[in-house]
Structure formats: structure tokens, C-alpha cells
Design a protein around this motif. Structure first.
Motif, mmCIF file in Angstrom:
data_model
loop_
_atom_site.group_PDB
_atom_site.id
_atom_site.type_symbol
_atom_site.label_atom_id
_atom_site.label_comp_id
_atom_site.label_asym_id
_atom_site.label_seq_id
_atom_site.Cartn_x
_atom_site.Cartn_y
_atom_site.Cartn_z
ATOM 1 N N PRO A 173 36.520 28.222 41.057
ATOM 2 C CA PRO A 173 36.222 30.022 40.878
ATOM 3 C C PRO A 173 36.469 30.573 42.205
ATOM 4 O O PRO A 173 36.432 31.869 42.321
ATOM 5 C CB PRO A 173 34.693 29.821 40.348
ATOM 6 C CG PRO A 173 34.248 28.338 40.686
ATOM 7 C CD PRO A 173 35.426 27.517 40.431
ATOM 8 N N ALA A 174 36.410 29.761 43.385
ATOM 9 C CA ALA A 174 36.363 30.310 44.767
ATOM 10 C C ALA A 174 38.001 30.525 44.922
ATOM 11 O O ALA A 174 38.369 31.976 45.524
ATOM 12 C CB ALA A 174 36.047 29.359 45.796
ATOM 13 N N ILE A 175 38.786 30.008 44.300
ATOM 14 C CA ILE A 175 40.396 30.297 44.333
ATOM 15 C C ILE A 175 40.542 31.783 43.775
ATOM 16 O O ILE A 175 41.239 32.826 44.153
ATOM 17 C CB ILE A 175 41.270 29.497 43.516
ATOM 18 C CG1 ILE A 175 41.087 27.925 44.540
ATOM 19 C CG2 ILE A 175 42.487 29.792 43.717
ATOM 20 C CD1 ILE A 175 41.487 26.834 44.004
ATOM 21 N N THR A 176 39.901 31.877 42.438
ATOM 22 C CA THR A 176 40.105 32.871 41.656
ATOM 23 C C THR A 176 39.436 34.108 42.360
ATOM 24 O O THR A 176 40.244 35.313 42.514
ATOM 25 C CB THR A 176 39.206 32.633 40.386
ATOM 26 O OG1 THR A 176 40.077 31.813 39.421
ATOM 27 C CG2 THR A 176 39.331 33.982 39.576
ATOM 28 N N GLU A 177 38.181 34.330 42.895
ATOM 29 C CA GLU A 177 37.651 35.148 43.420
ATOM 30 C C GLU A 177 38.419 35.830 44.891
ATOM 31 O O GLU A 177 38.621 36.780 45.224
ATOM 32 C CB GLU A 177 36.088 34.902 43.769
ATOM 33 C CG GLU A 177 35.455 36.038 44.726
ATOM 34 C CD GLU A 177 35.433 37.213 43.891
ATOM 35 O OE1 GLU A 177 34.967 38.387 44.534
ATOM 36 O OE2 GLU A 177 35.446 37.368 42.458
ATOM 37 N N THR A 178 38.795 34.688 45.576
ATOM 38 C CA THR A 178 39.626 34.806 46.821
ATOM 39 C C THR A 178 40.820 35.835 46.480
ATOM 40 O O THR A 178 41.259 36.560 47.051
ATOM 41 C CB THR A 178 39.943 33.863 47.720
ATOM 42 O OG1 THR A 178 38.421 32.965 47.786
ATOM 43 C CG2 THR A 178 40.550 33.815 49.095
ATOM 44 N N ILE A 179 41.675 35.368 45.588
ATOM 45 C CA ILE A 179 42.963 35.794 45.217
ATOM 46 C C ILE A 179 42.586 37.207 44.782
ATOM 47 O O ILE A 179 43.367 38.211 44.931
ATOM 48 C CB ILE A 179 43.673 35.021 43.967
ATOM 49 C CG1 ILE A 179 44.265 33.761 44.609
ATOM 50 C CG2 ILE A 179 44.660 35.787 43.359
ATOM 51 C CD1 ILE A 179 45.387 33.902 45.634
ATOM 52 N N GLY A 180 41.659 37.434 43.935
ATOM 53 C CA GLY A 180 41.150 38.669 43.169
ATOM 54 C C GLY A 180 40.899 39.554 44.462
ATOM 55 O O GLY A 180 40.892 40.929 44.117
ATOM 56 N N ARG A 181 40.557 39.265 45.662
ATOM 57 C CA ARG A 181 40.319 40.095 46.575
ATOM 58 C C ARG A 181 41.636 40.585 47.293
ATOM 59 O O ARG A 181 41.592 41.104 48.436
ATOM 60 C CB ARG A 181 39.041 39.740 47.489
ATOM 61 C CG ARG A 181 37.862 39.628 46.778
ATOM 62 C CD ARG A 181 36.879 38.924 47.805
ATOM 63 N NE ARG A 181 35.487 39.032 46.998
ATOM 64 C CZ ARG A 181 34.555 40.284 47.146
ATOM 65 N NH1 ARG A 181 34.924 41.244 47.803
ATOM 66 N NH2 ARG A 181 33.597 40.175 46.620
ATOM 67 N N GLY A 182 42.764 39.847 46.967
ATOM 68 C CA GLY A 182 44.030 40.164 47.813
ATOM 69 C C GLY A 182 44.033 39.160 48.706
ATOM 70 O O GLY A 182 44.970 39.523 49.817
#
Length: 372
Positions: A149-158
Motif C-alpha cells: 500500500p505504500a507503493i500505491t500511495e507513493t505512486i499516487g502522489r506522483g
């Protein structure tokens, strides 16, 4: 001597170096690697930084300044490591520009002690991206359960991410899913997907090391015949999974919106068994759209005597699956192996980080005492 590294690049494999030190940057050696050995990226990890900083070359002035300011050891270590990554990113900036952002990247890892803490990993990733402040940086996040989920959130922030410590095929598929979820979140936020990049670091040599140890313990002829086959088979099946995911409708929709594929990156490609060819994890994993990050010795070996004969992954999936199935038949559990390797990988990086904190603290205290 044939230009094996050039041929490797022509086959679609981006050559990255799995090493970094301040001396490498200031001496001009890093620039020479770009110009002469087709290197187009750099990866780091806590063990690499421990080796570089413990050697001391080039760090004395900065450590003395940090000691004078009485900064904490945590702050000092991050200032030192991000300075190296920032300077390396500047050296690689022309590659980044020439490849449209695909290469010319430098990776820096989140504190390995946070590997099982999702919220802290996200916060650290944001902080590192801000500290380095270079567009050609990858933030490395381990592919633990909490890391997904950290990968998802970090990518989601660009923020572009290098997902590290991937050993299992199932976890790799979960990583690709996490990346796509992040891109979908980024799109929902109105971000430009074409500016977000990622690689998925699939570890290779450690798989053979662990499995060969178990095969040797079994000692049967059937077990001995399987030595040295698992790591390449595992990586080849990972590439098959990559092909399947990028051919699916979900990915194709993201690609139409400008998303960049998350390239498979072969990590831990230094051969640890002297009975195997020292270029094994390079020559047997040639496939378009991949990255191979090599320690210096492997890079030099490939340049000197690597035989690049074209794509060595296409058409191998049936045999690769048979090789992994054969392990189960002789009593080696794939699921247990990959879990042990993930746990050990996190532990090794944490141990390196703690050792680096201790040595940095001692140096800060020595210099602070010396100025009074």
C-alpha cells in the motif's frame, strides 16, 4: 574484446550500476562509466552506503560540519546519503533528458527499519523525494506486505518508485497491481501519468544461494541436477508475468493515458557460487524493456567476456516452470524459500543501516569533542 555492454544495451537491457560512493562522483569515474561502459542508472542500498561511508573517503568535511552543528545521527546520515544521490543524479541528468525520463535514474532506499510500517514508509518516501529534489530519483520501497500500500500511495502522489526485495512470483504480481492502483489514484488526482516511472527489482542470485544450500543438504542426484537453475527460471517467469500484465486491458487503458510500464529490474546479479559463470545472471536474462543493475565486478566481467547472443528469455517459460516444479518434487518448498529470502533481505539491510548509524555517531562524537 567485443563490446558486450553495447550489445546488451542494443538488446533493450538498460545497464545500471549497483554501487555509489562520493569518490566515484568527485573523481569523475561515474562519468566515465556513462561514457565508456553504457551505464545509464545507479542503484543504492543501505549496505552500499555502509561500505562507502565507512571507508571515509570524501566525507570528512561534511561530517565535521554536521558535528559542529550538533545534528542527530539520523539527520546526519540522511544529509550524507541524499547529498551523494543528489550529486549522482546531476551527473546522470543528461541521460535522463536524452531518454525522456526512462533512464538516468538514481535510487535511494527508505529506512529499512520501516519495512513493515506502511504509514512511516510513505512519510519517509515523501521526505526523501523532497530532500534529494531531483526529477531523476527513484525512491526504493521494499515489497513487503506493508510495502504494497505504500507503493500505491507513493505512486499516487506522483513520486517515482523502485520496488525492491522482490523474490516471489506472487509478490511480483502484487507489486504490479500496487503500481497500477497508484497510477489510477494519480489519474484521479489529475496528475500527468507520463511523468511517473517505476521499476520492480526482482532479486536473482540470492534465490540460487538459498535453494542450492537446500539441494546440497538433500544430497541426491536429482537434487544436485537442479543446482543453479532456480534463480534464472524464477526471473524468466517473472518476465512472463510482466508480459501478461502489460497485455491486459487494465494496463492498456493506463498506457493510453500516458502511463509508463514498470520495467522488471534484475537485482542481485553478482554470482556468488564460483562454479557458475560470473556473467550468468546477465547473459541468461537478456530481454527487451528490462534493467540489469550490476555490481562493479559483474559489469567488468560482462564487458570483458560476456557473450550476448540476443534474447535469452523468450521461449523459455515452459522449461522455467518445469525447473521450479522439479524443486517441489525433491522437497524444496518455493514458498518457504521466498519468504525466508524476503525476511533475510530486510534484516540484512536493517543490520547495515544500524551499523552505519553507529559508525556515523562515533565519528560525529569524535569530531564534536575535538573542536572544544
Amino acid at each position: 574484446m567485443t563490446d558486450a555492454l553495447k550489445r546488451l544495451s542494443q538488446e533493450g537491457v538498460a545497464i545500471w550500476l549497483d554501487d555509489l560512493s562520493r569518490t566515484m562522483i568527485t573523481s569523475g569515474h561515474l562519468g566515465e562509466l556513462l561514457d565508456q561502459q553504457h551505464v545509464v542508472g545507479i542503484t543504492t542500498n543501505p549496505t552500499i552506503f555502509q561500505k562507502a561511508i565507512s571507508a571515509g573517503d570524501g566525507y570528512q568535511e561534511q561530517v565535521a560540519d554536521l558535528a559542529a552543528r550538533r545534528v542527530t545521527v539520523e539527520e546526519a546520515l540522511r544529509m550524507i546519503t541524499t547529498a551523494d544521490v543528489r550529486d549522482a543524479a546531476d551527473v546522470l541528468r543528461p541521460v535522463y533528458e536524452a531518454t525522456g525520463g526512462l533512464d538516468g535514474r538514481v535510487s535511494i532506499e527508505v529506512d529499512p527499519r520501516l519495512a513493515h510500517n506502511t504509514r512511516a514508509t510513505i512519510a519517509e518516501a515523501k521526505q526523501l523525494a523532497w530532500l534529494v529534489d531531483r526529477p531523476n530519483t527513484f525512491i526504493k520501497i521494499p515489497a513487503t506486505r506493508a510495502g504494497l500500500p505504500a507503493i500505491t500511495e507513493t505512486i499516487g502522489r506522483g513520486i517515482s518508485v523502485n520496488v525492491t526485495l522482490i523474490f516471489s512470483l506472487q509478490r511480483y504480481r502484487e507489486v504490479m497491481d500496487a503500481y497500477q492502483k497508484g497510477l489510477e489514484q494519480a489519474k484521479a488526482r489529475g496528475l500527468d501519468l507520463s511523468t511517473i516511472y517505476s521499476v520492480a527489482s526482482f532479486f536473482v542470485s540470492r534465490v540460487d544461494t538459498e535453494i542450492d544450500k537446500r539441494l546440497d543438504a538433500l544430497g541426491t542426484d536429482e537434487a544436485k541436477a537442479l543446482r543453479g537453475k532456480a534463480a534464472v527460471a524464477n526471473a524468466r517467469l517473472a518476465y512472463q508475468a510482466f508480459e501478461e500484465v502489460t497485455a491486459a486491458d487494465r494496463w492498456q487503458a493506463l498506457a493510453r493515458d500516458g502511463a509508463n510500464a514498470q520495467r522488471p529490474l534484475w537485482a542481485s546479479t553478482g554470482v556468488k557460487d564460483p562454479d557458475y559463470p560470473d556473467t550468468l545472471y546477465v547473459t541468461e536474462l537478456v530481454a527487451p524493456g528490462t534493467v540489469n543493475t550490476m555490481p562493479g565486478a559483474t559489469l567488468r566481467a560482462t564487458e570483458d567476456h560476456g557473450e550476448i547472443t540476443g534474447d535469452t528469455v523468450a521461449g523459455t517459460y515452459e522449461q522455467a516452470r518445469a525447473d521450479l516444479d522439479a524443486l517441489e518434487k525433491v522437497g524444496v518448498s518455493y514458498d518457504d524459500v521466498v519468504q525466508v529470502l524476503e525476511d533475510e533481505g530486510v534484516e540484512k539491510f536493517e543490520t547495515s543501516w544500524l551499523g552505519l548509524l553507529d559508525s556515523t555517531k562515533a565519528e560525529l562524537e569524535r569530531l564534536a569533542d575535538g573542536e572544544d
